[in-house]
Design a protein around this motif. Sequence first.
Motif, PDB file in Angstrom:
ATOM      1  N   SER A   1      -7.358   6.056  -1.678  1.00 28.01           N
ATOM      2  CA  SER A   1      -7.308   4.449  -1.759  1.00 28.01           C
ATOM      3  C   SER A   1      -5.695   3.842  -2.192  1.00 28.01           C
ATOM      4  O   SER A   1      -5.969   2.981  -1.548  1.00 28.01           O
ATOM      5  N   GLU A   2      -4.958   4.719  -1.611  1.00 24.73           N
ATOM      6  CA  GLU A   2      -3.581   3.859  -1.016  1.00 24.73           C
ATOM      7  C   GLU A   2      -2.947   4.770  -0.113  1.00 24.73           C
ATOM      8  O   GLU A   2      -1.721   4.101   0.110  1.00 24.73           O
ATOM      9  N   GLY A   3      -3.932   4.865   0.596  1.00 26.14           N
ATOM     10  CA  GLY A   3      -3.709   4.809   1.692  1.00 26.14           C
ATOM     11  C   GLY A   3      -3.826   4.060   2.789  1.00 26.14           C
ATOM     12  O   GLY A   3      -4.178   3.078   2.622  1.00 26.14           O
ATOM     13  N   LYS A   4      -3.398   4.108   3.672  1.00 24.00           N
ATOM     14  CA  LYS A   4      -3.432   3.404   5.191  1.00 24.00           C
ATOM     15  C   LYS A   4      -3.634   3.739   6.445  1.00 24.00           C
ATOM     16  O   LYS A   4      -3.215   5.029   7.039  1.00 24.00           O
ATOM     17  N   PHE A   5      -4.464   2.857   7.482  1.00 26.53           N
ATOM     18  CA  PHE A   5      -4.539   3.080   9.168  1.00 26.53           C
ATOM     19  C   PHE A   5      -3.015   3.531   9.064  1.00 26.53           C
ATOM     20  O   PHE A   5      -2.606   2.197   8.968  1.00 26.53           O
ATOM     21  N   LEU A   6      -3.233   4.076  10.286  1.00 29.40           N
ATOM     22  CA  LEU A   6      -1.472   4.249  10.892  1.00 29.40           C
ATOM     23  C   LEU A   6      -2.461   4.001  12.751  1.00 29.40           C
ATOM     24  O   LEU A   6      -3.367   4.401  13.046  1.00 29.40           O
ATOM     25  N   ALA A   7      -1.693   2.741  12.939  1.00 29.54           N
ATOM     26  CA  ALA A   7      -2.364   2.552  14.726  1.00 29.54           C
ATOM     27  C   ALA A   7      -0.425   2.548  15.923  1.00 29.54           C
ATOM     28  O   ALA A   7      -0.308   4.104  15.563  1.00 29.54           O
ATOM     29  N   GLY A   8      -0.800   1.169  16.525  1.00 30.81           N
ATOM     30  CA  GLY A   8       0.467   2.413  16.633  1.00 30.81           C
ATOM     31  C   GLY A   8       2.047   2.015  16.064  1.00 30.81           C
ATOM     32  O   GLY A   8       3.125   2.819  16.326  1.00 30.81           O
ATOM     33  N   GLY A   9       2.253   1.892  14.633  1.00 32.28           N
ATOM     34  CA  GLY A   9       3.050   2.094  13.979  1.00 32.28           C
ATOM     35  C   GLY A   9       3.997   0.497  14.170  1.00 32.28           C
ATOM     36  O   GLY A   9       5.072   0.715  13.250  1.00 32.28           O
ATOM     37  N   GLN A  10       3.880  -0.189  14.940  1.00 34.14           N
ATOM     38  CA  GLN A  10       4.988  -1.388  15.869  1.00 34.14           C
ATOM     39  C   GLN A  10       4.615  -1.975  14.685  1.00 34.14           C
ATOM     40  O   GLN A  10       6.970  -2.421  13.575  1.00 34.14           O
ATOM     41  N   SER A  11       4.278  -2.063  13.203  1.00 29.26           N
ATOM     42  CA  SER A  11       5.004  -3.187  12.371  1.00 29.26           C
ATOM     43  C   SER A  11       4.587  -1.828  11.214  1.00 29.26           C
ATOM     44  O   SER A  11       5.343  -2.148   9.523  1.00 29.26           O
ATOM     45  N   LEU A  12       3.977  -1.547  11.112  1.00 27.85           N
ATOM     46  CA  LEU A  12       3.491  -0.415   9.461  1.00 27.85           C
ATOM     47  C   LEU A  12       4.793   0.268   8.742  1.00 27.85           C
ATOM     48  O   LEU A  12       5.117   1.006   7.966  1.00 27.85           O
ATOM     49  N   VAL A  13       4.967   1.470  10.403  1.00 24.39           N
ATOM     50  CA  VAL A  13       6.316   2.273  10.289  1.00 24.39           C
ATOM     51  C   VAL A  13       8.235   1.457   9.855  1.00 24.39           C
ATOM     52  O   VAL A  13       8.248   1.970   9.306  1.00 24.39           O
ATOM     53  N   GLN A  14       7.503  -0.016  10.743  1.00 23.37           N
ATOM     54  CA  GLN A  14       9.131  -0.613  10.191  1.00 23.37           C
ATOM     55  C   GLN A  14       9.069  -0.751   8.873  1.00 23.37           C
ATOM     56  O   GLN A  14       9.872  -1.578   8.146  1.00 23.37           O
ATOM     57  N   ALA A  15       7.849  -1.245   8.485  1.00 29.36           N
ATOM     58  CA  ALA A  15       8.109  -1.639   7.487  1.00 29.36           C
ATOM     59  C   ALA A  15       7.821  -0.815   6.199  1.00 29.36           C
ATOM     60  O   ALA A  15       8.264  -0.952   5.049  1.00 29.36           O
ATOM     61  N   MET A  16       7.338   0.391   6.276  1.00 31.50           N
ATOM     62  CA  MET A  16       7.727   2.052   6.034  1.00 31.50           C
ATOM     63  C   MET A  16       9.142   1.708   5.813  1.00 31.50           C
ATOM     64  O   MET A  16       9.861   2.983   4.335  1.00 31.50           O
ATOM     65  N   LYS A  17       9.798   2.184   6.902  1.00 34.63           N
ATOM     66  CA  LYS A  17      11.573   1.740   6.770  1.00 34.63           C
ATOM     67  C   LYS A  17      12.095   1.505   6.229  1.00 34.63           C
ATOM     68  O   LYS A  17      12.830   2.111   4.863  1.00 34.63           O
ATOM     69  N   LEU A  18      11.450  -0.303   5.644  1.00 36.05           N
ATOM     70  CA  LEU A  18      12.082  -1.103   5.046  1.00 36.05           C
ATOM     71  C   LEU A  18      11.884  -1.047   3.426  1.00 36.05           C
ATOM     72  O   LEU A  18      12.428  -1.922   2.625  1.00 36.05           O
ATOM     73  N   ARG A  19      10.669  -0.315   2.937  1.00 36.62           N
ATOM     74  CA  ARG A  19      10.267   0.292   1.582  1.00 36.62           C
ATOM     75  C   ARG A  19       9.600  -0.420   0.945  1.00 36.62           C
ATOM     76  O   ARG A  19       9.425  -0.980  -0.430  1.00 36.62           O
ATOM     77  N   LEU A  20       9.242  -1.224   1.938  1.00 37.77           N
ATOM     78  CA  LEU A  20       8.030  -2.623   1.929  1.00 37.77           C
ATOM     79  C   LEU A  20       6.308  -2.382   2.169  1.00 37.77           C
ATOM     80  O   LEU A  20       6.210  -3.013   1.187  1.00 37.77           O
ATOM     81  N   SER A  21       6.703  -1.048   2.276  1.00 39.49           N
ATOM     82  CA  SER A  21       5.744  -0.403   2.554  1.00 39.49           C
ATOM     83  C   SER A  21       5.300   1.005   1.653  1.00 39.49           C
ATOM     84  O   SER A  21       5.948   1.645   2.913  1.00 39.49           O
ATOM     85  N   SER A  22       4.229   1.369   1.128  1.00 40.61           N
ATOM     86  CA  SER A  22       4.434   2.459   0.501  1.00 40.61           C
ATOM     87  C   SER A  22       3.628   3.271   0.485  1.00 40.61           C
ATOM     88  O   SER A  22       2.864   4.027  -0.461  1.00 40.61           O
ATOM     89  N   PRO A  23       2.076   3.317   1.807  1.00 37.20           N
ATOM     90  CA  PRO A  23       1.588   4.528   1.342  1.00 37.20           C
ATOM     91  C   PRO A  23       1.643   5.993   0.565  1.00 37.20           C
ATOM     92  O   PRO A  23       2.823   6.159   1.459  1.00 37.20           O
ATOM     93  N   SER A  24       0.635   5.800   0.296  1.00 41.39           N
ATOM     94  CA  SER A  24       0.314   7.526  -0.749  1.00 41.39           C
ATOM     95  C   SER A  24      -0.348   8.285   0.836  1.00 41.39           C
ATOM     96  O   SER A  24       0.793   9.523   1.071  1.00 41.39           O
ATOM     97  N   ASP A  25      -0.878   7.329   2.019  1.00 44.33           N
ATOM     98  CA  ASP A  25      -1.707   8.499   2.915  1.00 44.33           C
ATOM     99  C   ASP A  25      -1.335   7.624   3.999  1.00 44.33           C
ATOM    100  O   ASP A  25      -1.578   6.142   4.134  1.00 44.33           O
ATOM    101  N   LEU A  26      -1.328   8.550   5.368  1.00 43.84           N
ATOM    102  CA  LEU A  26      -1.152   7.767   7.004  1.00 43.84           C
ATOM    103  C   LEU A  26      -2.643   8.354   7.063  1.00 43.84           C
ATOM    104  O   LEU A  26      -2.745   9.891   7.484  1.00 43.84           O
TER     105      LEU A  26
END
Lengths: 159, 265
Positions: free
Chosen positions: B23-48
């Motif tokens: 339930s805390e997971g997220k889909f990963l597509a290109g990563g161009q927004s999500l990986v950036q957000a994760m690097k900044l710790r704005l997003s912290s999904p349990s699973d990709l």
Amino acid sequence: MSVKVSMKVNGKPVSAEVEARTLLVTFIRENLRLTGTHVGCDTAQCGACTVHMNGRAIKSCSIVAMQAEGADILTIEGVANGNGTLHPMQQAFKENHGLQCGFCTPGMVMNALDFAKGHPNPSEKEVRESLEGNLCRCTGYHNIVKSIVAGARAMAASK
Amino acid sequence: MYAFEYHRPSSSKEALDLAAKKSEGKFLAGGQSLVQAMKLRLSSPSDLIDLGSVSELKNLKVEGNTVLVGAMVRHAEVAASPAVQKAIPALAALAGMIGDRQVRHMGTIGGSLANSDPAADYPAAVLGLGATISTHKRKIEADKFFKGLYETALEPGELITQVSFPAPKRAAYMKFKNPASRFALVGVFVADFGGNVRVAVTGAGACAFRQPDMEKALAAKFAPESVANIKVKSDGLNNDLHASPEYRAHLITVMAKRAVEAALK
Ligand SMILES: Cc1cc2nc3c(=O)[nH]c(=O)nc-3n(C[C@H](O)[C@H](O)[C@H](O)COP(=O)(O)OP(=O)(O)OC[C@H]3O[C@@H](n4cnc5c(N)ncnc54)[C@H](O)[C@@H]3O)c2cc1C
Ligand code: FES
Ligand code: FES
């Protein structure tokens, strides 16, 4: 969580156990010790980390290594000819003074190589547009643009 | 970046099963927004849940008067597709204006729409063309999809599978780029379906929205002068260091006028 990641880098199969959160650029620089791929910003702005994934230029700081699982990766180390002579695009950067400190150069060359495949005789305007994702703090771009125009033509001529 | 568990399903079904369990997971597509957000710790999904190997999401085709874009189709593929260039040239052109070459090689339409960045380009095309967003369980009309800042009609774990765009008689997209980020400071998509005109704006508000005054004026007469004197209210428009609400309101009219001019060419 550690995962096994496998891909081809510069024609050689490589694999390693890494943490899932390892970025592709970290894998390339720290696991493979191929330090020609640079990290300028780490926020997807500067393009210094550009490599090819299955023939297309991408920013290796913006994906996790697992996204390249099974892919064909080309880094700047794989660009020169086997006998050590420079690739025509590298030669063009040298001849046109397309670099000063050289930090941005690997990314510039990798992006230019991919761009030149579809643009054998590009205009300066096309080259400038193609460089939207690459920053250079030294040259003012002018000689980079000249280098890429010359490099693209040289690549087309050597086919 | 915080640690997460990585998954690489090879079908949508497998991806959905994983999403249902994590339930805390997220889909990963290109990563161009999500990986950036994760690097900044704005997003912290349990699973990709990486959609990179789900080939059924990668189809791009034109059927009759409809352009069908699978969720995992990259911006560069839409931009370079001769079929899209022929059916809806404005859509191919818009995809070619997103970010830079490297970003376009990774970024996908599904990721862009799910992310719903207030300055993203695709939302203008989706809303301007009245596209339909298909998910694994329903079809969502463009008018009901964008809900607010980074907010859409998608439910947790809902997977975008495809976007279908009806081809208009003529259309164009004009974008005033933020010179640093290349995102839209203001972008306007204008589409004429023969009497029925849609005008969609991105970059100016919390999410993409339509401009009914301009739609009415253009339906009466599809010409730049129909919109040239329409003053857009600045209430509620974005205010940041790049542009004031008043400036954005002004740009909407300017970009709309240019888009109509371009559509008529
Ligand atoms: C330097 C730079 C410049 C950019 N410039 C622009 C620009 O000018 N205009 C513009 O529009 N965009 C721009 N972008 C954003 C770019 O278009 C991204 O590709 C896009 O916003 C996200 O797509 P992605 O495929 O990378 O998605 P990801 O980053 O992988 O995912 C984004 C979000 O969508 C979710 N998601 C992904 N796929 C699905 C799916 N099928 N179903 C449900 N949810 C899903 C993910 O869980 C995540 O929450 C830029 C990005 C960068 C790095
Ligand atoms: S380090 Fe990747 S874009 Fe700057
Ligand atoms: S040569 Fe120094 S950054 Fe480009």
